[in-house]
Scaffold this motif. Structure first.
Motif, PDB file in Angstrom:
ATOM      1  N   ILE A  99       0.428  -0.808   8.163  1.00  0.00           N
ATOM      2  CA  ILE A  99      -0.598   0.281   7.954  1.00  0.00           C
ATOM      3  C   ILE A  99      -1.737  -0.033   9.132  1.00  0.00           C
ATOM      4  CG2 ILE A  99      -2.383   1.222   6.708  1.00  0.00           C
ATOM      5  CD1 ILE A  99      -0.758   0.533   4.103  1.00  0.00           C
ATOM      6  N   HIS A 120      -1.953   5.137  -2.892  1.00  0.00           N
ATOM      7  CA  HIS A 120      -2.523   5.879  -1.753  1.00  0.00           C
ATOM      8  C   HIS A 120      -3.764   5.874  -1.681  1.00  0.00           C
ATOM      9  CE1 HIS A 120       0.791   9.086  -1.737  1.00  0.00           C
ATOM     10  NE2 HIS A 120       1.498   7.982  -1.636  1.00  0.00           N
ATOM     11  N   PHE A 130      -3.903   2.732   0.519  1.00  0.00           N
ATOM     12  CA  PHE A 130      -3.505   3.056   2.045  1.00  0.00           C
ATOM     13  C   PHE A 130      -4.785   3.830   2.667  1.00  0.00           C
ATOM     14  CE2 PHE A 130       0.848   3.172   0.282  1.00  0.00           C
ATOM     15  CZ  PHE A 130       1.062   1.805   0.137  1.00  0.00           C
ATOM     16  N   ILE A 157      -6.686   2.822   6.110  1.00  0.00           N
ATOM     17  CA  ILE A 157      -6.757   3.803   7.031  1.00  0.00           C
ATOM     18  C   ILE A 157      -8.279   4.128   7.700  1.00  0.00           C
ATOM     19  CG2 ILE A 157      -6.293   6.242   7.891  1.00  0.00           C
ATOM     20  CD1 ILE A 157      -3.775   5.997   5.972  1.00  0.00           C
ATOM     21  N   VAL A 207      -4.752   2.101  13.563  1.00  0.00           N
ATOM     22  CA  VAL A 207      -3.624   2.411  12.454  1.00  0.00           C
ATOM     23  C   VAL A 207      -2.254   2.631  12.774  1.00  0.00           C
ATOM     24  CG1 VAL A 207      -3.593   4.272  10.785  1.00  0.00           C
ATOM     25  CG2 VAL A 207      -5.692   3.798  11.576  1.00  0.00           C
ATOM     26  N   TRP A 219       0.321   4.807  12.616  1.00  0.00           N
ATOM     27  CA  TRP A 219       0.466   6.185  12.191  1.00  0.00           C
ATOM     28  C   TRP A 219       2.056   6.670  12.022  1.00  0.00           C
ATOM     29  CZ3 TRP A 219      -3.839   8.380  10.587  1.00  0.00           C
ATOM     30  CH2 TRP A 219      -4.865   8.077  11.208  1.00  0.00           C
ATOM     31  N   SER A 263       4.330   4.504  10.884  1.00  0.00           N
ATOM     32  CA  SER A 263       4.669   3.925   9.534  1.00  0.00           C
ATOM     33  C   SER A 263       4.193   4.498   8.695  1.00  0.00           C
ATOM     34  CB  SER A 263       4.335   2.432   9.699  1.00  0.00           C
ATOM     35  OG  SER A 263       4.529   1.889   8.439  1.00  0.00           O
ATOM     36  N   ILE A 264       2.917   5.108   8.570  1.00  0.00           N
ATOM     37  CA  ILE A 264       2.112   5.821   7.538  1.00  0.00           C
ATOM     38  C   ILE A 264       3.023   7.175   7.278  1.00  0.00           C
ATOM     39  CG2 ILE A 264       0.199   6.897   6.880  1.00  0.00           C
ATOM     40  CD1 ILE A 264      -1.198   4.860   8.472  1.00  0.00           C
ATOM     41  N   ILE A 285       5.129   6.392   3.540  1.00  0.00           N
ATOM     42  CA  ILE A 285       3.691   6.847   2.885  1.00  0.00           C
ATOM     43  C   ILE A 285       3.774   8.363   2.596  1.00  0.00           C
ATOM     44  CG2 ILE A 285       1.371   6.657   2.098  1.00  0.00           C
ATOM     45  CD1 ILE A 285       1.275   4.299   3.578  1.00  0.00           C
ATOM     46  N   LEU A 331      -5.915  10.434  -0.411  1.00  0.00           N
ATOM     47  CA  LEU A 331      -5.829   9.737   1.074  1.00  0.00           C
ATOM     48  C   LEU A 331      -7.160   9.919   1.853  1.00  0.00           C
ATOM     49  CD1 LEU A 331      -2.400   9.907   2.292  1.00  0.00           C
ATOM     50  CD2 LEU A 331      -3.692   7.610   2.019  1.00  0.00           C
TER      51      LEU A 331
END
Length: 505
Positions: free
Chosen positions: A72, A120, A123, A127, A139, A141, A143-144, A148, A327
């Protein structure tokens, strides 16, 4: 600086375990709401079983923890290992403020009784804090998005589809089995599937806090990004989430168990089996899936898969809205608290951490105090949901009259559904056929039901006729006062009792 980094690290670890605790009580509903709702398990019994299995699940894998630790936040933006330098403290503050965002959001949605995602929330906090610290480059991004966001959208849809199909098959296959017998057997099955979901919850959600603490250890220079997560971190996180689970989280349990779908035992078992299969599979693959999204989707699917099933779409839409804003809202809190810590940190980094810690305690305290106004606990978590309500608080706001009416209705239903079958099974058969005996008992039952309704009406008259004159003497009562020792007047209730005694003789 080394001493400052160590103190901030200690604060971060304590805060992370506090988040793990909130994760436990916020997400207990994912494992046990359906079993509590259908009566398969008693409330305290359910949370105790869930707590034990959360501990066991936490030791199954660390793949999700690795995703949180390095998937993240871009660690290269902070130099990986701070060794007590400024970049290490910066990363510690990112982790700390991310946890504040997650805890505040967890507590707020718990107050509303909304089963939002603790994952979330965490996460989002990370972020927002990383973005505040080093900008968009801090960040991960890609991978997110892959691990996620896409799973967050797909998992409830997949869970609802699988659960709906499974529910349809279960009711179709068992269509010839009597309703009461079917529910009894499926309640036993629910105990097993609920245990599997609790195991899956420990395997997934406890690891997320492990990943956060490991990230803090990397920032303080006490761990390397390529080494295994220390055993003490695994044990501490397992115990924290278990204690949180043991504390209950009744507000969210009520929404999932009573507010979304009117559940029966076959539906509960299908929802739990679906949730356990999806969560355990994703945990083994290192995918940080939201237990809440999966479980809610599975419960919703059971309402769609059962013929005549009831889904409260107003409640479902409130849940979906909370998912969408989780989020960004937790990211906003993480972003804001990072800047607060940065502002006061110009005096000294420890000052900034302590100010943020005080803000966290104050906000959590206010939410807890507010929750006392409409308390939900093991004693009322299973009360019937008001069909016109879309929140926990409004569903608990029924009048005393409504509560008594519902109790009386349930009493009548029990007589109608269970009384005749039990009486017929126990009745001795002599010269008459069983069919004739059953017919006689049905007629007697109708007489008793009529008498019970007369008693109900009389009770309502007594309870509510002068409800606006509470505490004042009623002149009629004084005039009609019965002397001690005088025979009691004949009432409908008295006639009903006499009739019942006569039938028994």
């Amino acid at each position: 600086m080394a001493t400052t980094a160590f103190i901030i690290l200690a604060i971060v670890v304590v805060t992370a375990l506090a988040f793990d605790f909130t994760n436990g009580f916020h997400d207990t509903a994912n494992a046990m709401a359906t079993s509590i709702s259908t009566g398969a398990l008693k409330p305290f019994q359910a949370v105790a079983i869930s707590a034990v299995l959360n501990v066991v699940g936490a030791f199954l894998s660390v793949n999700v923890a690795a995703t949180v630790a390095s998937g993240i936040v871009d660690l290269s933006s902070f130099g990986l290992i701070g060794q007590g330098q400024d970049n290490g403290i910066d990363l510690l503050m990112v982790v700390f403020t991310a946890l504040i965002g997650a805890i505040v959001w967890n507590m707020f949605t718990w107050l509303l009784g909304l089963p939002s995602s603790s994952s979330h929330a965490l996460f989002g906090g990370m972020i927002g804090a990383a973005f505040a610290s080093v900008g968009a480059g801090g960040v991960e991004w890609s991978s997110i998005l892959g691990k996620i966001v896409i799973p967050a959208v797909a998992s409830p849809v997949i869970a609802a589809t699988v659960s709906a199909f499974g529910t349809f098959l279960v009711y179709w296959i068992t269509s010839t089995i009597p309703h009461g017998q079917k529910n009894t057997h499926f309640r036993h099955g629910q105990v097993i599937t609920a245990c599997l979901v609790s195991l899956a919850h420990g395997a997934g959600d406890a690891q997320k806090t492990m990943g956060v603490i490991f990230l803090a250890l990397i920032a303080a220079g006490n761990a390397d990004v390529n080494q295994r997560i220390p055993s003490w971190v695994i044990i501490a996180c397992a115990l924290a989430i278990a204690l949180g689970t043991l504390s209950g989280g009744w507000r969210v349990i009520r929404t999932l168990g009573k507010g979304l779908v009117d559940l029966e035992s076959p539906q509960g078992m299908c929802a739990e089996a679906t949730s356990a299969a999806i969560i355990l599979t994703s945990a083994a693959g290192g995918m940080a899936l939201s237990t809440t999204h999966v479980t809610t989707g599975a419960i919703l699917g059971t309402g769609l898969g059962k013929k005549g099933g009831v889904v409260r779409w107003g409640v479902a839409m409130r849940m979906a809205s909370a998912w969408v804003i989780t989020l960004p809202c937790s990211a906003l809190v993480g972003y804001s608290t990072w800047w607060i810590a940065h502002f006061f940190g110009q005096i000294h980094p420890l000052v900034g951490a302590l100010v943020d810690f005080a803000i966290l305690i104050g906000m959590v305290g206010l939410i807890v105090i507010r929750s006392r106004k409409t308390a939900v606990d093991a004693s009322n978590v299973n009360e019937e949901w008001d069909v016109n309500s879309e929140s926990v608080e409004s569903s608990m706001g029924g009048s005393a009259t409504e509560a008594i009416e519902k109790t009386l209705e349930r009493d009548v239903e029990e007589i109608l559904q269970g009384g005749i079958d039990a009486a017929a099974a126990a009745a001795p058969v002599t010269t008459k056929t069983r069919a004739q005996k059953i017919q006689e008992l049905r007629e007697q039952r109708m007489v008793l039901v009529k008498q019970l309704r007369d008693i109900e009406r009389e009770l309502e008259d007594v309870l509510f006729a002068d409800e606006n004159l509470v505490g004042e003497a009623n002149p009629a009562d004084t005039e009609n006062k019965i002397p001690v020792g005088a025979p009691a007047p004949q009432t409908v209730a008295g006639n009903a009792a006499a009739a019942a005694n006569g039938d028994a003789k």
